[in-house]
Design a protein around this motif. Structure first.
Motif, short mmCIF file in Angstrom:
data_model
loop_
_atom_site.label_atom_id
_atom_site.label_comp_id
_atom_site.label_asym_id
_atom_site.label_seq_id
_atom_site.Cartn_x
_atom_site.Cartn_y
_atom_site.Cartn_z
N PHE A 219 -9.59 2.11 9.31
CA PHE A 219 -8.85 1.23 8.40
C PHE A 219 -8.74 -0.15 9.01
CE2 PHE A 219 -5.49 2.97 11.13
CZ PHE A 219 -4.66 1.89 11.36
N ILE A 220 -8.38 -1.11 8.15
CA ILE A 220 -8.13 -2.49 8.58
C ILE A 220 -6.66 -2.79 8.33
CG2 ILE A 220 -8.74 -4.92 8.33
CD1 ILE A 220 -11.06 -3.19 9.27
N SER A 221 -5.97 -3.28 9.35
CA SER A 221 -4.58 -3.71 9.21
C SER A 221 -4.59 -5.24 9.29
CB SER A 221 -3.72 -3.09 10.31
OG SER A 221 -2.36 -3.37 10.10
N PHE A 222 -4.31 -5.88 8.17
CA PHE A 222 -4.53 -7.32 8.08
C PHE A 222 -3.25 -8.06 7.68
CE2 PHE A 222 -7.06 -11.10 6.94
CZ PHE A 222 -8.06 -11.01 7.89
N ASN A 223 -3.11 -9.28 8.21
CA ASN A 223 -1.99 -10.15 7.83
C ASN A 223 -2.10 -10.46 6.35
OD1 ASN A 223 -0.18 -12.26 7.45
ND2 ASN A 223 -0.57 -13.15 9.46
N TYR A 224 -1.10 -10.01 5.57
CA TYR A 224 -1.19 -10.14 4.11
C TYR A 224 -1.33 -11.59 3.65
CZ TYR A 224 3.52 -12.04 3.53
OH TYR A 224 4.62 -12.87 3.55
N LYS A 225 -0.88 -12.54 4.48
CA LYS A 225 -0.95 -13.95 4.10
C LYS A 225 -2.39 -14.42 3.95
CE LYS A 225 3.33 -15.19 6.52
NZ LYS A 225 3.90 -16.00 7.62
N LYS A 236 -12.46 -4.26 2.11
CA LYS A 236 -11.58 -3.60 1.16
C LYS A 236 -12.31 -3.27 -0.15
CE LYS A 236 -8.14 -2.04 -1.13
NZ LYS A 236 -7.82 -0.61 -0.92
N HIS A 237 -12.99 -4.24 -0.72
CA HIS A 237 -13.51 -4.07 -2.08
C HIS A 237 -14.98 -3.67 -2.14
CE1 HIS A 237 -9.74 -5.56 -3.66
NE2 HIS A 237 -9.83 -6.63 -2.90
N PHE A 238 -15.75 -3.93 -1.07
CA PHE A 238 -17.15 -3.52 -1.06
C PHE A 238 -17.33 -2.19 -0.32
CE2 PHE A 238 -21.47 -3.47 0.73
CZ PHE A 238 -22.22 -3.68 -0.42
N PHE A 239 -16.73 -2.09 0.88
CA PHE A 239 -16.83 -0.85 1.65
C PHE A 239 -15.71 0.14 1.32
CE2 PHE A 239 -19.04 -3.86 4.62
CZ PHE A 239 -20.29 -3.27 4.53
N HIS A 240 -14.70 -0.33 0.55
CA HIS A 240 -13.58 0.52 0.13
C HIS A 240 -12.84 1.14 1.33
CE1 HIS A 240 -14.96 0.05 -3.97
NE2 HIS A 240 -16.18 0.44 -3.58
N THR A 241 -12.63 0.31 2.34
CA THR A 241 -11.93 0.74 3.54
C THR A 241 -10.42 0.78 3.30
OG1 THR A 241 -13.65 -0.32 4.86
CG2 THR A 241 -11.59 0.24 5.99
N PRO A 242 -9.72 1.83 3.71
CA PRO A 242 -8.25 1.83 3.62
C PRO A 242 -7.67 0.62 4.34
CG PRO A 242 -9.06 4.02 4.13
CD PRO A 242 -10.24 3.10 4.22
N SER A 243 -6.59 0.06 3.78
CA SER A 243 -6.05 -1.19 4.33
C SER A 243 -4.53 -1.12 4.43
CB SER A 243 -6.44 -2.38 3.45
OG SER A 243 -6.01 -2.17 2.11
N PHE A 244 -4.03 -1.68 5.54
CA PHE A 244 -2.59 -1.79 5.78
C PHE A 244 -2.22 -3.27 5.75
CE2 PHE A 244 -3.49 2.35 7.23
CZ PHE A 244 -2.31 3.06 7.41
N ALA A 245 -1.16 -3.62 5.05
CA ALA A 245 -0.66 -5.00 5.00
C ALA A 245 0.46 -5.18 6.00
CB ALA A 245 -0.16 -5.33 3.60
N TRP A 246 0.37 -6.24 6.79
CA TRP A 246 1.48 -6.57 7.69
C TRP A 246 1.75 -8.07 7.61
CZ3 TRP A 246 0.81 -10.01 11.71
CH2 TRP A 246 -0.52 -10.30 12.10
N THR A 247 2.93 -8.53 7.93
CA THR A 247 4.15 -7.77 7.77
C THR A 247 4.86 -8.37 6.57
OG1 THR A 247 4.36 -7.32 10.13
CG2 THR A 247 6.35 -7.15 8.82
N ILE A 248 5.09 -7.55 5.54
CA ILE A 248 5.69 -8.01 4.28
C ILE A 248 7.16 -8.34 4.51
CG2 ILE A 248 6.10 -7.46 1.87
CD1 ILE A 248 3.16 -7.50 2.51
N LYS A 249 7.56 -9.55 4.11
CA LYS A 249 8.93 -10.02 4.39
C LYS A 249 9.84 -10.06 3.17
CE LYS A 249 8.07 -11.22 8.77
NZ LYS A 249 8.76 -10.65 9.93
N ASN A 250 9.29 -9.87 1.98
CA ASN A 250 10.14 -9.92 0.78
C ASN A 250 9.44 -9.19 -0.36
OD1 ASN A 250 8.38 -11.96 -0.63
ND2 ASN A 250 9.08 -13.24 1.07
N GLN A 251 10.20 -8.92 -1.42
CA GLN A 251 9.69 -8.14 -2.55
C GLN A 251 8.56 -8.86 -3.27
OE1 GLN A 251 10.85 -4.96 -3.23
NE2 GLN A 251 9.07 -4.87 -4.59
N GLU A 252 8.66 -10.16 -3.39
CA GLU A 252 7.61 -10.92 -4.08
C GLU A 252 6.27 -10.77 -3.36
OE1 GLU A 252 6.61 -15.52 -5.51
OE2 GLU A 252 8.41 -15.10 -4.32
#
Length: 282
Positions: A219-225, A236-252
């Motif tokens: 998997f790839i853990s990537f800065n969501y910004k 993510k979209h070509f190889f369809h690799t599972p992805s983790f977003a870090w670090t989410i700071k708010n609901q938006e």
């Protein structure tokens, strides 16, 4: 001449795709990680009461059924401890590195102004006891991967669900060779833009995931910004690799990241929306 140029461009494109290609065959089962958010360094709040990477923060995360992201590094006497920064200055007000103090010396320090101490990996594993999944980030500043050698036997005896990740590709290489059954992830961000201290050339290689051909992350853990960066988008979209977003700071930010990530690491807020066991919002 034009034909040669086209051929060269095609070859470079193929090389680029080959370089960033993560694991695409015999993929690992991520189902045990579904259906929950992940509390960044535990469910911490007031740093002087429930600080990051503290037993109190981990206990609170377990009680609220959040998965936990945490950081592992070694003390001077090779005890695996849970602490994010390489230096103790920000959290413990001591201008030394974690690896410069023994475990007993580290235990004389407090996290911020709280009464919480720096926990060991053993203590945290006993506290969590398999109740929630763990994302274990290995902190390796240079080339010494002894933290892997020391912690791997401990983790082999742990009955709960966990995966490992690191910014340092040497950690992923270690796990690929010596513990290939463990789910491993490549941490990344726009390191050049973040103005991290170090080699800009190396940062360019790392942020563009150009060593995936060696490490083959699950998997790839990537800065969501920076979720629109090309290499991550292709993984993510070509190889369809599972992805983790870090670090989410708010609901938006969480809402905006839903289409580009599968798993979400958060802090400084409590997610409003609930995930089903298949990571679908309801």
């Amino acid at each position: 001449m034009l034909i040669y140029l086209i051929i060269i461009l095609l070859l470079l494109t193929l090389l680029y795709f080959a370089a960033i290609m993560p694991r695409v065959f015999n993929r690992k089962d991520f189902s045990k990680f579904n259906g929950r958010y992940y509390a960044h360094r535990g469910l911490h709040s007031n740093p002087d009461k429930i600080p990051e990477n503290s037993m109190a923060a981990f206990k609170l995360a377990v009680e609220n059924n959040y998965g936990i992201e945490m950081d592992i590094q070694l003390s001077k006497d090779k005890v695996p401890v849970i602490f994010h920064d390489f230096t103790l200055k920000r959290v413990c007000r001591l201008n030394k590195k974690v690896r410069e103090l023994t475990y007993d010396e580290l235990q004389k320090l407090c996290l911020n102004q709280s009464k919480e101490k720096i926990p060991t990996l053993k203590e945290v594993l006993e506290l969590v006891g398999g109740k929630v999944p763990l994302i274990l980030e290995f902190k390796v500043e240079y080339t010494d991967t002894s933290v892997c050698d020391i912690t791997a036997p401990m983790l082999e005896n742990y009955k709960g669900t966990y995966c490992i990740e690191s910014f340092n590709p040497l950690v992923l290489l270690w796990y690929r060779r010596k513990r290939p059954h463990i789910i491993r992830g490549q941490l990344a961000s726009n390191l050049v833009k973040d103005k991290e201290v170090g080699s800009r050339t190396l940062f360019f290689v790392l942020q563009n995931l150009l060593l995936n051909f060696l490490t083959k992350p699950d998997f790839i853990s990537f800065n969501y910004k920076y979720q629109k960066m090309l290499s991550f988008s292709l993984c993510k979209h070509f190889f369809h690799t599972p992805s983790f977003a870090w670090t989410i700071k708010n609901q938006e930010s969480l809402n905006e990241s839903m289409k580009n990530f599968d798993y979400f690491i958060f802090d400084h807020f409590i997610p409003e929306k609930i995930l089903t066991k298949n990571n679908v919002l309801r």
